[in-house]
Design an enzyme around this catalytic site. Structure first.
Site, PDB file in Angstrom:
ATOM      1  N   HIS A  87      56.106  97.090 -51.227  1.00 10.11           N
ATOM      2  CA  HIS A  87      54.747  97.464 -51.642  1.00 10.11           C
ATOM      3  C   HIS A  87      53.792  96.412 -51.106  1.00 10.11           C
ATOM      4  O   HIS A  87      54.134  95.223 -51.080  1.00 10.11           O
ATOM      5  CB  HIS A  87      54.579  97.398 -53.168  1.00 10.11           C
ATOM      6  CG  HIS A  87      55.293  98.444 -53.924  1.00 10.11           C
ATOM      7  ND1 HIS A  87      56.321  98.151 -54.784  1.00 10.11           N
ATOM      8  CD2 HIS A  87      55.117  99.776 -54.000  1.00 10.11           C
ATOM      9  CE1 HIS A  87      56.745  99.272 -55.337  1.00 10.11           C
ATOM     10  NE2 HIS A  87      56.044 100.266 -54.883  1.00 10.11           N
ATOM     11  N   ASP A  90      53.380  93.498 -53.496  1.00 10.08           N
ATOM     12  CA  ASP A  90      54.565  92.681 -53.743  1.00 10.08           C
ATOM     13  C   ASP A  90      54.703  91.571 -52.716  1.00 10.08           C
ATOM     14  O   ASP A  90      55.193  90.497 -53.039  1.00 10.08           O
ATOM     15  CB  ASP A  90      55.824  93.553 -53.732  1.00 10.08           C
ATOM     16  CG  ASP A  90      55.902  94.406 -54.982  1.00 10.08           C
ATOM     17  OD1 ASP A  90      55.542  93.887 -56.058  1.00 10.08           O
ATOM     18  OD2 ASP A  90      56.308  95.561 -54.883  1.00 10.08           O
ATOM     19  N   ASP A 282      66.728 106.505 -52.042  1.00  4.93           N
ATOM     20  CA  ASP A 282      66.674 105.302 -52.867  1.00  4.93           C
ATOM     21  C   ASP A 282      68.008 105.208 -53.589  1.00  4.93           C
ATOM     22  O   ASP A 282      68.298 105.988 -54.511  1.00  4.93           O
ATOM     23  CB  ASP A 282      65.504 105.366 -53.852  1.00  4.93           C
ATOM     24  CG  ASP A 282      64.240 104.748 -53.255  1.00  4.93           C
ATOM     25  OD1 ASP A 282      64.200 104.524 -52.030  1.00  4.93           O
ATOM     26  OD2 ASP A 282      63.297 104.477 -54.013  1.00  4.93           O
ATOM     27  N   ASP A 293      64.256 104.816 -66.574  1.00  8.28           N
ATOM     28  CA  ASP A 293      64.686 104.472 -65.229  1.00  8.28           C
ATOM     29  C   ASP A 293      65.380 103.113 -65.242  1.00  8.28           C
ATOM     30  O   ASP A 293      64.722 102.079 -65.190  1.00  8.28           O
ATOM     31  CB  ASP A 293      63.371 104.399 -64.405  1.00  8.28           C
ATOM     32  CG  ASP A 293      63.562 104.666 -62.937  1.00  8.28           C
ATOM     33  OD1 ASP A 293      64.585 105.230 -62.549  1.00  8.28           O
ATOM     34  OD2 ASP A 293      62.653 104.291 -62.173  1.00  8.28           O
TER      35      ASP A 293
END
Lengths: 426, 426, 426, 426
Positions: A87, A90, A282, A293
């Protein structure tokens, strides 16, 4: 150096080993994910961070960001991982203003370019974080306020450019806030139209800058919001078809998102693959008895076999790969826990690849399935598929042919067959 | 006479009461469903039938079928219900051969015509049972054997014709076996193509016989099979779009199926409505803590208000209505339990209609929502929607406009507002 | 002969192979379950039977019951299974009167005695079916009508006597109707007291006839009813403690029931084992994405390893064993599907036993765990456990010792370790 | 002043209104919860805080803590709420050392004493936060390290003393980290013993300081950990019975925790009440389609009626009350959203109380239930309950009495009855 020099040996993963004419590394295209592996802290809704990383010690955010990148490339190097995913927020700290955020990102992209050159590692895909900042609390592209839409659009512009600069093979949209908390205050269709517009604008920008990577959307039904529009593979396909976006975007499918939607991972992969829209994966797993999650590393070779079977059946990855969108548990506070986690999953996917290749290779499973549908190759079946039979034709057929035979689906036999293939791969 | 003469008074339902210019009965279009109300026995996976109905006493199946129909029309008459729904095999016994089954069905259709003429009651919709007989264990239209496809097609031919003969306002496809037990032995896309072909053939037959009723498919994610292709509203829409069937079919949405798919009923209604595909409603409710289709009568006026709000917002039912696809509990063995169950739900829907009409009428909720999106009516929002803005335009806007304001979604206020409307309707 | 003479070879199961000083057959104590394997028909809530068994062809119910028993012993013989489990009504048809039902049962028990003598096979446990007949719709022991309680009690009397006559190693109570549909019409505590009384009466009768087998109750949270009192292992233990029944009964734990309760199988086994109440196991597995009891054969060696680890840690089964409370899928209509299903699971449990034995044997996992708790062996920990420390003592300790160290839980390392042990067993 | 002077009028809640001889305020005993209402920020696992409270502006933590307390008492005053609940770390900031944390807590307790004196408000209960700090990541009382146990014990000492100083009516233990992430590294029974020891030490300390308030444990099955030992009411009761703690502790039951455990709120209340262990209630509601603790304000009068029915049937609260363990949604960023949320739920509980009182008062429901069990008052039923009947006696009875009658459970009638009572209360 943030990780020990000596890490354990892989048990099954051998990047150079050739399986069905291609090296394991090229089949699996593992990617390390930045947000979980480098930036996760162990914080949860009831608790503060537990992980104090060496690479997060510096007070200056940009210095800290570079240290983190050093650690990331060190770890990828030691694990032999050739792709990463990130990201924007990030890898580079958000600034006080949008302009400052852009400058920070550009600085870190330049730093990453150096690290990439040294290592031959490159992005599997990049993305923009359009969910953490409070401005996105009511959606990014789907926000009731166009000002927020514009902010998200501007952010994606730079995330796309960063991904392009780094030679990324793709770009992912995950709409964690593109949905609703309550339908009572939501105009859903209007928001879906905004979202479609947003994706089209992004695709146009990608084209305009010469970015050739694949664009993906990523299904997830809920969490953080009560409902996300990209809820599962079929909801995504419906959306892409409705707005004419199917030629522009593929799907990035995640196991834990599949199970949150009530589907198996294989179901979601199959849906995407058969629509010609399976792009990337993923690689993680959830806990089906928990409703959130958990993003765990997948180390079950039965599950990896099922995944790799779908990948082999689409002819292998092109732009996509296996991104470890997975995190070590909150109590796994040591850097070595990160090493064990990745290696466990890499070994499991290597076993899965070998098992899947054996299943495809020996053809036993395919023969059973082919035989099951064989009657469609002629007679009334062929007429039906050709659009040459009416209900009345069918009735005539039945009046003559009578009651169909009942035939075993042989599920237990087939499951044993697959189990044996997995065991043989071990 | 199978039911007592004196049944209780309705508390809220008054068929003639005018709400927003239309009689309650015309808004709600209640239908009694034959399979649950007349034919359910109380059997479950662990237990034998508990209900011994007076109308099921005769040994001769055709005689028993006529008695059952007498009871059905008696009950509808006493409850003031003007529509019914049926499966072919529920009104007429399956014969030894297909031809005999057809004759049985035709006989009972003639009997129903008489009953309808006496009462003014007619079908909301008809359907074919393509799931109970073992021949359908691996699917009807999606069976690996085209012989089974043909059987199902022939059966639908007669079910369509029966519905047409009885003046049905619609016809429903529910694909309880159109899915899979395991993907290992399943060619999903091939089966989906078969299913699309099947629906098109049915639509063509409907047209050829002059049937003007609406065709519907009905989403349900699982049960009886592990996965059904019509899993939820978006999966249905994706399927209809993929095969060009969206002009031919609408959706029949059921609450318990919505929750089994992990969605609220309102979500499914909204998805269907905004796609122009909301047709009819199976009015029931499940138990969200249980993982199977409990098909209970809905008596919560908060839930009926939410449903009727979507119905009012699509302008009311045209061909569709509220079908009580609900059954009394296994221990509710008395005929009067059927009466109480229907009346409880009819009262709840009447209250829901009044509350929803008040919400639409006073405009408070709509004003809040309108205000939330107001900025899209001009400036950058309008440019975006018109396709006249790029990511770069958005960036320029943000560089000038800075950080967007954060604004409350007011969920609690709105929920209180709706709660008050419901209470005012009581 | 109902099954082919030549069945496939086992891949991993070898009854005579010695593992940790005991033959595999004695570790695993497999039992074939009568209701699923011999009597299941493939019927489900939406469909009629699909399986037409050769042994169910005779019109006379008693003759059919004997044929079925022949087939059962033939199958167990061919599979090398030495135990069976049964409900009273599964081996002998229910009669018109209670007395006739008793006579039928007695006749089949005599027949079973002969079959057992020939084969050396005997019951792992017997039980009474207190859930299928409509008389039990509102509970058996927990019925609002004591007449039903009495009926159930009388039935258990004979089921206990039948189990005793056949040399059964245990007797199971599964209370599929001992619970409620709605609390609104239920006096829960009164019903729980009835149930406790019932179990005590049964235990007294068992003693009076000299039955030395172990009595068990079997947790399951729901299905068929909305809530069953024996919902999970802890609910059972709470009930047994409340009514002083813990010395009389142990638990029979089933994987699919565990997951329906939201627990892992290992959790339930651990709870029961640590309470000294783990008796026997219903070996199956569910589908965690489905909300009902799918009762599938377990063929995952990772799961069987986890189960056998708990069994080894309690020192192995005494009276209990692994009962295949599992059924082939509805489409698996051939007798050979039964063979494949059992063999697949027997192989998986054999692998699980070997892997679990290796884990116990090499001591690596135990060493990690022991080390984790090592500080409790002295200092403040020892004082606390001995009841010699107060909150004030703890405060004094903390004021001196300061902040505790944070230490990795090493979950990923441990999971890899276990995965490797499983792979090594293959 | 943090909240507007003029807040809306209650629609149904009237503290002085007498229901069944007691004022509404005394029946309901509402408490405001500090952590959600004053300290929640809107942060979630994917996003940063959204709420910027006026009372959180000061840089100095102790000054900020006092401002927050001012705001809390202002809000309670405006809402007419007479109780509050708190964690130690929520009212006072954690210091660098344990000693500093204690000083901070003591300072804020003194401040609270002043606020309480002015307002007449007092704690419904207090508690210690044993889950947020990383030291508790592997449990507090159940930690593998006794140093952490000691830290938690020392913290509880002061939390108990603070609650005592403020005249709290109770003290709650919620073990958010008392459980496990994986059983592979966990000695469950050892940890449960530690936990039992911890609770006994706390009870002894409470006694030693003269605290007369009720101690409670609070069931929750999971989140933050994979499994918490206090998973539901029956697991708690089993634990309390096993360790002889049932005389010392009652249960604090929360709706959202009940549903996460797969139970209805009424089930959990009934279990606790019938064991004489129902103490207090955390009044909120979850979203059953989401798998995490959403902690929403409950505004459904059907649900509040069911809750208040259990409360009335235990004779009303003694030490306990209705604690609003609920938070406004993440997008509800305005202080007025807090006002609307509390008022909506207070009105709903007022309606529920009135409806429940009517149900108890008119006796119709009770009469139906009493009649259902009436046969247990004599004959074989009475003999069974008195322990005077054997299985043989039951058989004799059945041989004479034959088949029991099947009788409707009347669920639909009863549900309509309750629905009507709720509507009449509106």
């Amino acid at each position: 150096m943030y990780f020990p020099d000596a890490i354990p040996q892989f048990r099954a993963y051998d990047p150079a080993r050739v399986v069905r004419g291609k090296a394991m590394a090229d089949h699996l295209r593992f990617a390390m994910c930045y947000w979980h592996t480098m930036r996760a802290t162990g914080a949860d809704p009831f608790g503060a961070p537990t992980m104090r990383r060496e690479w997060e010690r510096e007070a200056d955010p940009l210095r800290r960001a570079r240290d983190t990148m050093d650690a990331a490339f060190e770890l990828m190097g030691k694990l032999g991982i050739k792709f990463w995913t990130f990201h924007d927020r990030d890898i580079a700290p958000e600034g006080e203003t949008f302009a400052e955020s852009v400058r920070n990102l550009e600085q870190l992209v330049r730093y990453a370019e150096t690290k990439q050159k040294e290592s031959g590692i490159r992005p599997l895909w990049g993305t923009a974080n359009l969910f953490s900042n409070p401005r996105y609390m009511s959606g990014a592209a789907t926000n009731p306020d166009p000002h927020v839409f514009a902010y998200a659009a501007a952010q994606v512009k730079h995330a796309l450019e960063a991904t392009h600069a780094l030679g990324g093979a793709g770009y992912v949209f995950w709409g964690g806030r593109e949905g609703y908390e309550t339908l009572l205050n939501t105009e859903m269709q209007r928001e879906r139209e905004q979202y479609a517009r947003f994706l089209r604008m992004a695709a146009e920008h990608a084209k305009s800058i010469g970015f050739k990577g694949q664009l993906y959307i990523e299904p997830k039904p809920k969490e953080p919001t009560v409902h996300q529009y990209d809820s599962d593979a079929e909801a995504c396909l419906n959306f892409l078809r409705e707005f004419g976006l199917l030629p522009l975007l593929k799907l990035n499918i995640e196991t834990n998102h599949a199970t949150l939607a009530g589907h198996t991972m294989v179901h979601e992969l199959r849906v995407a693959r058969e629509a010609g829209a399976l792009g990337s994966i993923d690689a993680n797993v959830g806990d089906e008895l928990l409703g959130w999650d958990t993003d765990q590393f997948l180390i079950d070779e039965r599950a990896t076999t099922a995944i790799m079977l779908e990948v082999l059946r689409m002819g292998g990855f092109t732009t996509g790969g296996l991104n470890f969108d997975a995190k070590v548990r909150r109590q796994s506070v040591d850097p070595m826990d990160l090493v064990h986690a990745h290696m466990g999953s890499m070994d499991a996917f290597a076993l899965g690849l070998v098992a899947a290749a054996a299943i495809v290779g020996d053809g036993k499973l395919d023969a059973i399935v082919r035989d099951r549908y064989v009657a469609w190759g002629g007679g009334i079946g062929m007429k039906v598929l050709a659009g040459e039979a009416t209900l009345s034709d069918c009735e005539k057929y039945v009046l003559k042919a009578g009651e169909p035979a009942v035939r075993s689906g042989q599920q237990e036999l087939i499951e044993n067959l697959v189990a044996e293939s997995v065991r043989s791969a071990v």
